[in-house]
Design a protein around this motif. Structure first.
Motif, PDB file in Angstrom:
ATOM      1  N   LEU A 196     -77.921  47.626 -27.121  1.00 45.92           N
ATOM      2  CA  LEU A 196     -79.356  47.440 -26.880  1.00 45.92           C
ATOM      3  C   LEU A 196     -79.659  46.118 -26.169  1.00 45.92           C
ATOM      4  CD1 LEU A 196     -81.110  48.670 -30.167  1.00 45.92           C
ATOM      5  CD2 LEU A 196     -81.446  49.583 -27.872  1.00 45.92           C
ATOM      6  N   GLY A 197     -78.666  45.213 -26.140  1.00 46.49           N
ATOM      7  CA  GLY A 197     -78.874  43.905 -25.525  1.00 46.49           C
ATOM      8  C   GLY A 197     -79.665  42.973 -26.409  1.00 46.49           C
ATOM      9  N   GLY A 204     -68.719  40.438 -26.321  1.00 45.79           N
ATOM     10  CA  GLY A 204     -68.206  40.721 -24.982  1.00 45.79           C
ATOM     11  C   GLY A 204     -69.152  41.608 -24.190  1.00 45.79           C
ATOM     12  N   LYS A 205     -69.744  42.620 -24.824  1.00 46.47           N
ATOM     13  CA  LYS A 205     -70.698  43.496 -24.142  1.00 46.47           C
ATOM     14  C   LYS A 205     -71.937  42.726 -23.700  1.00 46.47           C
ATOM     15  CE  LYS A 205     -69.275  47.776 -26.415  1.00 46.47           C
ATOM     16  NZ  LYS A 205     -69.609  48.829 -27.393  1.00 46.47           N
ATOM     17  N   LEU A 206     -72.276  41.714 -24.461  1.00 49.29           N
ATOM     18  CA  LEU A 206     -73.439  40.888 -24.117  1.00 49.29           C
ATOM     19  C   LEU A 206     -73.105  39.801 -23.109  1.00 49.29           C
ATOM     20  CD1 LEU A 206     -74.893  40.518 -27.725  1.00 49.29           C
ATOM     21  CD2 LEU A 206     -75.967  41.761 -25.835  1.00 49.29           C
ATOM     22  N   GLY A 207     -71.817  39.660 -22.782  1.00 47.89           N
ATOM     23  CA  GLY A 207     -71.398  38.627 -21.835  1.00 47.89           C
ATOM     24  C   GLY A 207     -71.406  37.234 -22.415  1.00 47.89           C
ATOM     25  N   ARG A 208     -71.436  37.121 -23.733  1.00 52.19           N
ATOM     26  CA  ARG A 208     -71.438  35.809 -24.393  1.00 52.19           C
ATOM     27  C   ARG A 208     -69.983  35.368 -24.648  1.00 52.19           C
ATOM     28  NH1 ARG A 208     -76.479  34.400 -26.544  1.00 52.19           N
ATOM     29  NH2 ARG A 208     -78.081  35.484 -25.318  1.00 52.19           N
ATOM     30  N   ILE A 209     -69.335  34.840 -23.620  1.00 55.23           N
ATOM     31  CA  ILE A 209     -67.916  34.513 -23.693  1.00 55.23           C
ATOM     32  C   ILE A 209     -67.655  33.380 -24.675  1.00 55.23           C
ATOM     33  CG2 ILE A 209     -65.886  33.853 -22.351  1.00 55.23           C
ATOM     34  CD1 ILE A 209     -67.101  36.615 -21.716  1.00 55.23           C
ATOM     35  N   GLU A 210     -68.558  32.435 -24.753  1.00 53.65           N
ATOM     36  CA  GLU A 210     -68.368  31.316 -25.691  1.00 53.65           C
ATOM     37  C   GLU A 210     -68.305  31.822 -27.129  1.00 53.65           C
ATOM     38  OE1 GLU A 210     -70.592  27.148 -27.030  1.00 53.65           O
ATOM     39  OE2 GLU A 210     -71.237  28.207 -25.216  1.00 53.65           O
ATOM     40  N   GLN A 211     -69.216  32.718 -27.493  1.00 55.43           N
ATOM     41  CA  GLN A 211     -69.200  33.284 -28.848  1.00 55.43           C
ATOM     42  C   GLN A 211     -67.961  34.145 -29.080  1.00 55.43           C
ATOM     43  OE1 GLN A 211     -71.868  32.997 -26.988  1.00 55.43           O
ATOM     44  NE2 GLN A 211     -73.717  32.576 -28.185  1.00 55.43           N
TER      45      GLN A 211
END
Length: 588
Positions: free
Chosen positions: A375-376, A404-411
């Motif tokens: 859902l983002g 990863g799906k959200l593109g939050r690489i740091e998390q």
């Protein structure tokens, strides 16, 4: 009165499903490759085109997952179910009257078996470890020697061996073990033993060999369990002709028509002939067979895939009216179809209601993380993750995939480091999840760096790791490196093939570029491997010719030689290319 209500429900379901049009859906260990991976991940990243290949193709790697019999929470075949039940019943009981150890082997977290040396006799490992470690070409000889040394074999040990071999997808070795037991007459075969043997024959040698095996089975055991096991294998291979033949045999032999058999046929028709689903529902109505929760899930899935949201809701309401409450898996399915249909508010309503399962069902957190990620909703992902106070390994994995799906690489990286602190010695499964995140976000440099770290950690790798590396290169536009890697890993591991999907993603990338030569080369390598149950992907190959605007001479004949029936889009594309050639000839 009950029958009348049941039939009314089935008529309603039949009417709902009748609105679905027919649609044919397209149809798939050597560990030491560290030097090879290092060679590729240390290579300098050159210029590349920004080609993004969607990895959600219709094919599934044959080595990726065990052949299941459902799309969503399927019902296992009888032989598997019986094996698990028997293992739970006897697997941890002490053995009696055996010269081996007095307890069933205990599996450590690393997957190794703890064995004890018996006083007064030479060390003898557990039978499963022997089967696992022995090469297939000498397995029978080694097992005969094991028996000659004075060992005995009991049913619970046989179940244990078969359970773990199947779990590790070692079906060929499992069949060898089963045939050895039959040849030595070590067990009095029962219903589940014949079904298990038939299933292994079907997996290794095909449906026809399994049908011939039935002729060897004593008549008292040629029952619905045996034929349903055969039907499950036909459905797994999407072999509609064989499945219908087996279904007809069940009817001709006057064997009981169970809801499980009907579900298998619905599952098959849902994939390849949706207009025939209604025929099974009519038969169920005629035979007074009550739909199971799995039947409703199949129909909900059918309507959702057809983007018929109103029809899906009708089935869902009928399910509730008949006293069958949607379980967590069904709600998850409904939420995903709402999301894909753009009905965000309805999806959020269902997902919020699913949060009540967090305390009672461990896997609820994992599904909710995924749904909120789709859902983002990063805030909701963070909120759900905080509720997981004592995360297990699979919880960490779900969080990595969600971020990863959200593109939050740091998390993503923070979660992985926290995972390493919890369990320093991880299997390749968790490293592969990180590689997929880097591949999905086109982070080639980070992916290479992580691969090097994975290699130095001593983590074993296999087809799933190779698949992640191929996606990493393809998504970053480095098709030649992906191609070279696949070629080298195949040569260095002759006993283990890359995933079917690894070749497909590379084939699709070449097709999008209109690179006919390389697309043909990948297609040829894919055909030579001969993945069981996988149809040669002519549709993807034809796309290369379409994008290159080149006429594929003899394409229809090639498909006919492989017994591949062209789909409607393929026929239209071939006609378009034929017209293109005729137009060029006219100009000349």
């Amino acid at each position: 009165m009950v029958i009348r209500l049941k039939n009314a429900s089935l008529r309603f379901l039949r009417d709902v499903v009748c609105r679905v049009s027919s649609q044919v859906l397209p149809a798939g260990y050597s560990e030491d490759v560290h030097p090879l991976i290092r060679r590729f991940c240390l290579a300098r990243t050159g210029r590349h085109t920004n080609i993004k290949v969607d990895d959600k193709f219709s094919y599934q790697g044959a080595a990726d997952l065990p052949r299941g019999n459902s799309d969503h929470d399927g019902e296992p075949s009888h032989d598997i179910h019986a094996m698990r039940k028997e293992f739970r019943k006897h697997g941890h009981k002490k053995r009696h009257g055996t010269k081996a150890n007095n307890s069933v082997p205990r599996v450590s977290q690393k997957g190794c078996y703890h064995v004890k040396k018996l006083p007064g006799r030479a060390f003898q490992p557990y039978i499963f470890q022997i089967v696992l470690d022995t090469p297939r070409n000498v397995l029978r000889t080694v097992l005969d020697k094991w028996m000659e040394d004075g060992n005995h074999l009991e049913r619970n040990e046989v179940l244990l061996v078969l359970f773990h071999l199947r779990k590790q997808l070692l079906y060929n070795k499992a069949l060898q073990f089963m045939e050895w037991i039959e040849r030595r007459k070590l067990l009095n075969f029962e219903e589940r033993d014949y079904a298990c043997h038939l299933d292994l024959i079907a997996r290794n040698h095909g449906i026809e060999a399994a049908q011939k095996y039935i002729e060897r089975v004593p008549k008292p055991f040629r029952n619905e369990v045996l034929y349903e096991t055969l039907l499950v294998n036909c459905v797994c291979l999407t072999d509609i002709q064989k499945a219908e033949q087996v279904f007809k045999e069940i009817r001709d032999l006057f064997l009981p028509l169970t809801i499980s058999v009907c579900n298998q046929m619905i599952l098959l028709y849902k994939r390849v002939a949706r207009n025939k689903v209604v025929d099974i529902l009519m038969l169920m109505e005629k035979e007074n067979i009550k739909p199971s929760p799995f039947t409703y899930r199949l129909l909900i899935n059918l309507k959702g895939q057809s983007n018929d949201i109103s029809g899906m809701e009708l089935v869902l309401n009928m399910m509730k009216d008949n006293g069958v409450e949607p379980d967590f898996a069904t709600q998850t399915m409904v939420a995903k179809f709402y999301i894909s249909g753009g009905l965000t508010e309805k999806a959020e309503e269902v997902i919020r209601a699913m949060e009540v399962y967090i305390k009672d069902k461990r896997h609820a957190i994992r599904s909710l993380l995924d749904l909120y990620a789709v859902l983002g909703r990063p805030d909701d992902v963070a909120r759900i993750w905080k509720l997981c106070t004592e995360p297990k390994l699979e919880d960490f994995l779900a969080a990595i995939e969600a971020w990863g799906k959200l593109g939050r690489i740091e998390q993503v990286e923070e979660t992985f480091e926290a995972l390493l602190k919890t369990s320093p010695k991880l299997t390749s499964k968790y490293y592969n999840a990180m590689l997929k995140v880097y591949a999905g976000n086109e982070l080639l440099a980070k992916g290479k760096e992580f691969l090097e770290r994975m290699c130095f950690s001593g983590c074993p790798n296999g087809p799933l790791t190779w698949d992640a590396l191929v996606k990493l290169y393809v998504n970053s536009g480095e098709l030649e490196k992906a191609n070279s890697f696949l070629l080298n890993v195949t040569e260095e591991n002759p006993d283990r093939n890359p995933l079917f999907g690894s070749y497909i993603i590379l084939l699709k990338a070449y097709a999008e570029k209109g690179d006919v030569r390389n697309a043909e080369m990948i297609f040829d390598r894919l055909k030579k491997i001969r993945y069981p149950g996988r149809t040669p992907p002519y549709g993807f190959l034809l796309e290369a010719y379409v994008n290159a605007e080149v006429t594929p001479h003899g394409f229809r004949e090639r498909m006919r030689a492989d017994n591949v029936c062209p789909s409607k889009p393929v026929i239209e594309q071939l006609k378009r290319l034929d017209n293109l050639q005729k137009g060029a000839e006219t100009i000349e």
